[in-house]
Design an enzyme around this catalytic site. Sequence first.
Site, PDB file in Angstrom:
ATOM      1  N   LEU A  36      50.073   0.363  29.397  1.00  0.00           N
ATOM      2  CA  LEU A  36      50.663   1.257  30.403  1.00  0.00           C
ATOM      3  C   LEU A  36      50.663   0.624  31.790  1.00  0.00           C
ATOM      4  O   LEU A  36      51.477   0.968  32.647  1.00  0.00           O
ATOM      5  CB  LEU A  36      49.894   2.581  30.444  1.00  0.00           C
ATOM      6  CG  LEU A  36      49.946   3.406  29.154  1.00  0.00           C
ATOM      7  CD1 LEU A  36      48.949   4.564  29.219  1.00  0.00           C
ATOM      8  CD2 LEU A  36      51.355   3.930  28.927  1.00  0.00           C
ATOM      9  N   GLY A  37      49.720  -0.252  32.022  1.00  0.00           N
ATOM     10  CA  GLY A  37      49.654  -0.892  33.333  1.00  0.00           C
ATOM     11  C   GLY A  37      48.355  -1.646  33.480  1.00  0.00           C
ATOM     12  O   GLY A  37      47.469  -1.565  32.626  1.00  0.00           O
ATOM     13  N   ARG A  38      48.251  -2.401  34.547  1.00  0.00           N
ATOM     14  CA  ARG A  38      46.982  -3.079  34.863  1.00  0.00           C
ATOM     15  C   ARG A  38      46.856  -3.251  36.355  1.00  0.00           C
ATOM     16  O   ARG A  38      47.843  -3.277  37.087  1.00  0.00           O
ATOM     17  CB  ARG A  38      46.821  -4.399  34.121  1.00  0.00           C
ATOM     18  CG  ARG A  38      47.906  -5.423  34.305  1.00  0.00           C
ATOM     19  CD  ARG A  38      47.510  -6.737  33.642  1.00  0.00           C
ATOM     20  NE  ARG A  38      47.444  -6.665  32.180  1.00  0.00           N
ATOM     21  CZ  ARG A  38      46.583  -7.361  31.432  1.00  0.00           C
ATOM     22  NH1 ARG A  38      45.711  -8.177  31.982  1.00  0.00           N
ATOM     23  NH2 ARG A  38      46.599  -7.265  30.122  1.00  0.00           N
ATOM     24  N   GLY A  39      45.601  -3.313  36.829  1.00  0.00           N
ATOM     25  CA  GLY A  39      45.363  -3.485  38.256  1.00  0.00           C
ATOM     26  C   GLY A  39      44.390  -4.635  38.457  1.00  0.00           C
ATOM     27  O   GLY A  39      44.422  -5.616  37.711  1.00  0.00           O
ATOM     28  N   PHE A  41      40.979  -4.933  38.073  1.00  0.00           N
ATOM     29  CA  PHE A  41      39.986  -5.196  37.033  1.00  0.00           C
ATOM     30  C   PHE A  41      40.243  -4.382  35.778  1.00  0.00           C
ATOM     31  O   PHE A  41      39.473  -4.443  34.836  1.00  0.00           O
ATOM     32  CB  PHE A  41      38.580  -4.875  37.554  1.00  0.00           C
ATOM     33  CG  PHE A  41      38.232  -5.644  38.789  1.00  0.00           C
ATOM     34  CD1 PHE A  41      38.047  -7.011  38.742  1.00  0.00           C
ATOM     35  CD2 PHE A  41      38.114  -5.004  40.013  1.00  0.00           C
ATOM     36  CE1 PHE A  41      37.744  -7.730  39.883  1.00  0.00           C
ATOM     37  CE2 PHE A  41      37.810  -5.708  41.162  1.00  0.00           C
ATOM     38  CZ  PHE A  41      37.624  -7.079  41.105  1.00  0.00           C
ATOM     39  N   ALA A  42      41.289  -3.571  35.788  1.00  0.00           N
ATOM     40  CA  ALA A  42      41.499  -2.638  34.675  1.00  0.00           C
ATOM     41  C   ALA A  42      42.759  -2.962  33.888  1.00  0.00           C
ATOM     42  O   ALA A  42      43.736  -3.453  34.436  1.00  0.00           O
ATOM     43  CB  ALA A  42      41.621  -1.221  35.232  1.00  0.00           C
ATOM     44  N   VAL A  43      42.668  -2.691  32.579  1.00  0.00           N
ATOM     45  CA  VAL A  43      43.860  -2.686  31.734  1.00  0.00           C
ATOM     46  C   VAL A  43      43.958  -1.277  31.186  1.00  0.00           C
ATOM     47  O   VAL A  43      42.963  -0.710  30.733  1.00  0.00           O
ATOM     48  CB  VAL A  43      43.721  -3.689  30.565  1.00  0.00           C
ATOM     49  CG1 VAL A  43      44.987  -3.680  29.716  1.00  0.00           C
ATOM     50  CG2 VAL A  43      43.436  -5.082  31.086  1.00  0.00           C
ATOM     51  N   VAL A  44      45.145  -0.684  31.258  1.00  0.00           N
ATOM     52  CA  VAL A  44      45.305   0.707  30.809  1.00  0.00           C
ATOM     53  C   VAL A  44      46.263   0.721  29.616  1.00  0.00           C
ATOM     54  O   VAL A  44      47.367   0.184  29.693  1.00  0.00           O
ATOM     55  CB  VAL A  44      45.841   1.599  31.956  1.00  0.00           C
ATOM     56  CG1 VAL A  44      45.926   3.049  31.503  1.00  0.00           C
ATOM     57  CG2 VAL A  44      44.952   1.482  33.197  1.00  0.00           C
ATOM     58  N   ASP A 156      43.439   4.168  48.602  1.00  0.00           N
ATOM     59  CA  ASP A 156      44.383   3.252  47.955  1.00  0.00           C
ATOM     60  C   ASP A 156      45.627   4.012  47.481  1.00  0.00           C
ATOM     61  O   ASP A 156      46.123   3.787  46.376  1.00  0.00           O
ATOM     62  CB  ASP A 156      43.695   2.518  46.794  1.00  0.00           C
ATOM     63  CG  ASP A 156      44.394   1.200  46.447  1.00  0.00           C
ATOM     64  OD1 ASP A 156      45.189   0.696  47.279  1.00  0.00           O
ATOM     65  OD2 ASP A 156      44.158   0.671  45.346  1.00  0.00           O
TER      66      ASP A 156
HETATM   67  P1  ADP Z   1      43.308  -0.364  38.868  1.00  0.00           P
HETATM   68  O1  ADP Z   1      42.058   0.329  39.337  1.00  0.00           O
HETATM   69  O2  ADP Z   1      42.984  -1.655  38.178  1.00  0.00           O
HETATM   70  O3  ADP Z   1      44.363  -0.500  39.919  1.00  0.00           O
HETATM   71  P2  ADP Z   1      44.745   1.928  37.812  1.00  0.00           P
HETATM   72  O4  ADP Z   1      43.879   3.087  37.522  1.00  0.00           O
HETATM   73  O5  ADP Z   1      45.525   1.974  39.072  1.00  0.00           O
HETATM   74  O6  ADP Z   1      43.902   0.580  37.710  1.00  0.00           O
HETATM   75  O7  ADP Z   1      45.763   1.703  36.594  1.00  0.00           O
HETATM   76  C1  ADP Z   1      46.665   0.584  36.570  1.00  0.00           C
HETATM   77  C2  ADP Z   1      48.060   1.079  36.183  1.00  0.00           C
HETATM   78  O8  ADP Z   1      48.003   1.690  34.870  1.00  0.00           O
HETATM   79  C3  ADP Z   1      48.642   2.167  37.104  1.00  0.00           C
HETATM   80  O9  ADP Z   1      49.320   1.580  38.208  1.00  0.00           O
HETATM   81  C4  ADP Z   1      49.595   2.908  36.156  1.00  0.00           C
HETATM   82  O10 ADP Z   1      50.839   2.225  36.066  1.00  0.00           O
HETATM   83  C5  ADP Z   1      48.885   2.815  34.795  1.00  0.00           C
HETATM   84  N1  ADP Z   1      48.066   4.024  34.533  1.00  0.00           N
HETATM   85  C6  ADP Z   1      46.844   4.278  35.049  1.00  0.00           C
HETATM   86  N2  ADP Z   1      46.361   5.466  34.626  1.00  0.00           N
HETATM   87  C7  ADP Z   1      47.303   5.983  33.806  1.00  0.00           C
HETATM   88  C8  ADP Z   1      47.403   7.228  33.067  1.00  0.00           C
HETATM   89  N3  ADP Z   1      46.409   8.110  33.088  1.00  0.00           N
HETATM   90  N4  ADP Z   1      48.538   7.451  32.344  1.00  0.00           N
HETATM   91  C9  ADP Z   1      49.545   6.537  32.338  1.00  0.00           C
HETATM   92  N5  ADP Z   1      49.509   5.367  33.010  1.00  0.00           N
HETATM   93  C10 ADP Z   1      48.405   5.075  33.739  1.00  0.00           C
HETATM   94 MG    MG Z   2      45.692   0.958  40.812  1.00  0.00          MG
END
Ligand code: ADP
Ligand code: MG
Length: 323
Positions: A36-39, A41-44, A156
């Site tokens: 779904l996404g990554r930032g 340190f996280a992969v979602v 943020d």
């Molecule tokens: P980080 O702390 O690494 O920035 P995020 O929590 O912002 O991580 O998540 C990274 C990306 O994952 C987000 O920009 C979004 O695109 C996707 N994402 C995060 N949480 C969800 C969610 N609950 N449902 C769908 N997509 C999500």
């Molecule tokens: Mg983020």
Amino acid sequence: MIPKKISLRPGLATETDFPVNADPFLDKYKFVGTELGRGRFAVVKQCVELSSGRTFAAKRLRKRRRGEDCRADIIHEMAVLELARTCPHIVTLHEVFETSSDMTLILEYVAGGDIFEQCAAVEDDEAFSATDVPRLIRQVLLGVAFLHDHALAHLDLKPENILLTQTRPPGDIRIVDLGLARFIQPDHRLHEMIGTQQYAAPEILDFEPISTATDMWNTGVLTYMMLKRELPFAVEEDDKVCLGISQFNVDHSPETFEDISSNAADFIRSLLVKAPQDRATAEECLAHPWLFADLVSPSNQLILASAEQPSGEETDSSEQISC
Ligand code: ADP
Ligand code: MG
């Protein structure tokens, strides 16, 4: 109210009552779909709970980052999500799993994804319409006001951390990524180079105290981007954005605002103000006429009535900066 347990590192909660599951995540969930996404340190990833068949988003965070133990930061993020669980515009935390190397936050799945693409859209039909934006910004403000009422600043707020429950037509807002949120204590000045550089407020870049007003700058930038699909700083090159912000080179010229309503321009101008104490607060913004302009037409009286109805719930990544 600020929780009693605040760490020696300013603004961070140290404890949460939220249970942490040590069983293997894959005993209870299976991954489906794509990432779904990554930032930072996280992969979602999208996943399904085997017992219920419900879809969730699994945010996996590494406990060690750049050689440091960061479990405490994840506990803080959990504590903030737990505190915000009654706010309908902040993502809900369902469950947490922990292994020796990482923690996985099982979050409400927000199907429409983040609004980055709409904010960077080249084609008009991929962008938000002028009537979508006040409705969506009102929901962002309800989430922000909830955090501020609990002495928390998100720090943020940016298109990547604002999600929609559906894309077309745009659904409702869920604010995500509370890892950088900080408790603002009146007796403790908080200075941190925190957030994402091109959206950073002047006080962040100038290493002046951070406050809830910092989120209001970001709300101004966000509103501008949702309407104009560009950043509000008059800079020729991307790498000069920080300089543009800290020198307060915000483009307030009439031409900049000529294609948006005067109410929208007034709303943005009340937020893109250099001195944090002079910016509108979330509560003040929620009363701004721009948010109601499309609700007061005779055919929409009903919407206005329901928007004004007080509701108990409602009233009530990113990279470190280096510029
Ligand atoms: P980080 O702390 O690494 O920035 P995020 O929590 O912002 O991580 O998540 C990274 C990306 O994952 C987000 O920009 C979004 O695109 C996707 N994402 C995060 N949480 C969800 C969610 N609950 N449902 C769908 N997509 C999500
Ligand atoms: Mg983020």
